[in-house]
Design a protein around this motif. Structure first.
Motif, PDB file in Angstrom:
ATOM      1  N   PRO A  24       0.805  -1.232   0.000  1.00  0.00           N
ATOM      2  CA  PRO A  24       0.000   0.000   0.000  1.00  0.00           C
ATOM      3  C   PRO A  24       0.832   1.273   0.000  1.00  0.00           C
ATOM      4  CG  PRO A  24      -0.039  -1.043   2.163  1.00  0.00           C
ATOM      5  CD  PRO A  24       0.623  -2.022   1.237  1.00  0.00           C
ATOM      6  N   TYR A  25       2.044   1.204   0.536  1.00  0.00           N
ATOM      7  CA  TYR A  25       2.896   2.385   0.556  1.00  0.00           C
ATOM      8  C   TYR A  25       4.360   1.971   0.663  1.00  0.00           C
ATOM      9  CZ  TYR A  25       2.990   1.561   5.611  1.00  0.00           C
ATOM     10  OH  TYR A  25       3.142   0.989   6.839  1.00  0.00           O
ATOM     11  N   MET A  26       5.243   2.940   0.465  1.00  0.00           N
ATOM     12  CA  MET A  26       6.679   2.689   0.519  1.00  0.00           C
ATOM     13  C   MET A  26       7.341   3.788   1.334  1.00  0.00           C
ATOM     14  SD  MET A  26       9.347   2.359  -2.684  1.00  0.00           S
ATOM     15  CE  MET A  26       8.846   3.982  -3.292  1.00  0.00           C
ATOM     16  N   THR A  27       8.266   3.427   2.201  1.00  0.00           N
ATOM     17  CA  THR A  27       9.014   4.390   2.987  1.00  0.00           C
ATOM     18  C   THR A  27      10.399   4.611   2.365  1.00  0.00           C
ATOM     19  OG1 THR A  27       9.993   2.691   4.409  1.00  0.00           O
ATOM     20  CG2 THR A  27       7.853   3.599   5.085  1.00  0.00           C
ATOM     21  N   VAL A  28      11.101   5.627   2.861  1.00  0.00           N
ATOM     22  CA  VAL A  28      12.469   5.858   2.397  1.00  0.00           C
ATOM     23  C   VAL A  28      13.325   4.633   2.693  1.00  0.00           C
ATOM     24  CG1 VAL A  28      14.550   7.241   2.727  1.00  0.00           C
ATOM     25  CG2 VAL A  28      12.319   8.361   2.641  1.00  0.00           C
ATOM     26  N   ARG A  29      13.098   4.015   3.839  1.00  0.00           N
ATOM     27  CA  ARG A  29      13.870   2.824   4.198  1.00  0.00           C
ATOM     28  C   ARG A  29      13.627   1.693   3.202  1.00  0.00           C
ATOM     29  NH1 ARG A  29      13.543  -0.482   9.963  1.00  0.00           N
ATOM     30  NH2 ARG A  29      15.157  -2.018   9.462  1.00  0.00           N
ATOM     31  N   ASN A  30      12.371   1.522   2.788  1.00  0.00           N
ATOM     32  CA  ASN A  30      12.067   0.504   1.777  1.00  0.00           C
ATOM     33  C   ASN A  30      12.832   0.792   0.490  1.00  0.00           C
ATOM     34  OD1 ASN A  30       8.604   0.578   2.812  1.00  0.00           O
ATOM     35  ND2 ASN A  30      10.187  -0.844   3.459  1.00  0.00           N
ATOM     36  N   TYR A  31      12.874   2.074   0.098  1.00  0.00           N
ATOM     37  CA  TYR A  31      13.543   2.463  -1.152  1.00  0.00           C
ATOM     38  C   TYR A  31      15.047   2.220  -1.044  1.00  0.00           C
ATOM     39  CZ  TYR A  31      14.218   5.139  -5.477  1.00  0.00           C
ATOM     40  OH  TYR A  31      14.517   5.520  -6.764  1.00  0.00           O
ATOM     41  N   VAL A  32      15.611   2.466   0.134  1.00  0.00           N
ATOM     42  CA  VAL A  32      17.031   2.181   0.369  1.00  0.00           C
ATOM     43  C   VAL A  32      17.314   0.700   0.149  1.00  0.00           C
ATOM     44  CG1 VAL A  32      18.817   2.034   2.160  1.00  0.00           C
ATOM     45  CG2 VAL A  32      17.458   4.119   1.918  1.00  0.00           C
ATOM     46  N   GLN A  33      16.438  -0.155   0.698  1.00  0.00           N
ATOM     47  CA  GLN A  33      16.623  -1.599   0.563  1.00  0.00           C
ATOM     48  C   GLN A  33      16.450  -2.051  -0.883  1.00  0.00           C
ATOM     49  OE1 GLN A  33      13.634  -2.794   3.405  1.00  0.00           O
ATOM     50  NE2 GLN A  33      15.081  -2.884   5.095  1.00  0.00           N
ATOM     51  N   LEU A  34      15.560  -1.392  -1.618  1.00  0.00           N
ATOM     52  CA  LEU A  34      15.302  -1.766  -3.012  1.00  0.00           C
ATOM     53  C   LEU A  34      16.438  -1.366  -3.939  1.00  0.00           C
ATOM     54  CD1 LEU A  34      11.551  -0.729  -3.474  1.00  0.00           C
ATOM     55  CD2 LEU A  34      12.445  -3.041  -3.631  1.00  0.00           C
ATOM     56  N   THR A  35      17.069  -0.238  -3.639  1.00  0.00           N
ATOM     57  CA  THR A  35      17.998   0.358  -4.598  1.00  0.00           C
ATOM     58  C   THR A  35      19.461   0.352  -4.180  1.00  0.00           C
ATOM     59  OG1 THR A  35      17.705   2.571  -3.641  1.00  0.00           O
ATOM     60  CG2 THR A  35      16.164   1.896  -5.386  1.00  0.00           C
TER      61      THR A  35
END
Length: 207
Positions: free
Chosen positions: A160-171
């Motif tokens: 449902p949503y993404m945090t900055v931490r999620n984006y760090v882990q993805l990229t």
């Protein structure tokens, strides 16, 4: 045979030297259909029987955790539900005149899984590693900006949503760089990403 690569951590050690750590290179995903096929070949159960049992297990896991329990499966691990505020709600400050969050403001935000030691041991026993021939790249250079945006959009199709931490882990970006890039995507109407909430509660959602 599984492959690994040595990847550089985003932050150097205390002496300023780079630190490399082993990272498993995922070669695909074993789906439910694949697992049921393998288990059916090893037993007298049909694929339909196994798939039905897995669905019943998933339903019972959800029910028991919904009742406030953790669930321990021998040989697999323990599942523990974790609570979070709804994305449009602000946190309580604990001050006397602050708004108090009621049950409607709280949801199960995630489920934490803690693997049994036996599962880790058996996985290690079956893991025959070989170093990947892929040329080493810093984690922050692993994807182009376009690839990072695509990974973010794919993540939001299932969350449902993404945090900055999620984006760090993805990229693999550093938190500050990830935050700046996410703001850039949110400001671009063609990116497919926008924001919800504000301040420390800001998250990124599909536009």
């Amino acid at each position: 045979m599984a492959k690994y690569e040595m990847q550089e951590m985003n932050l150097p050690n205390k002496d300023g030297k780079r630190i490399l750590y082993p990272r498993l290179v995922q070669s695909g995903q074993a789906s439910t259909d694949y697992i049921t096929k393998i288990l059916s070949e090893k037993s007298s159960f049909t694929r339909g029987d196994i798939k039905g049992l897995l669905q019943e297990l998933a339903d019972e896991l959800a029910y028991q955790m919904g009742q406030g329990k953790s669930v321990k499966l021998d040989g697999i691990g323990t599942f523990v539900p974790s609570l979070a505020l709804r994305i449009d709600k602000e946190r309580e400050t604990g001050e006397a005149d602050s708004t108090r969050r009621n049950a409607r403001s709280i949801v199960v935000g995630s489920i934490n899984f803690r693997a049994e030691k036996s599962l880790i041991h058996n996985t290690n026993y079956n893991c025959d590693l070989e170093r990947s021939q892929q040329k080493f790249r810093r984690s922050s250079q692993k994807y182009t900006p376009e690839e990072r945006l695509e990974r973010a959009k794919q993540y939001l199709t299932g969350h449902p949503y993404m945090t900055v931490r999620n984006y760090v882990q993805l990229t693999g970006l550093r938190p500050t760089t990830a935050s700046v890039e996410l703001r850039k995507w949110a400001e671009n109407p063609e990116s497919g990403i926008t924001t919800s909430g504000r301040g420390t509660h800001k998250v990124y959602i599909q536009r």
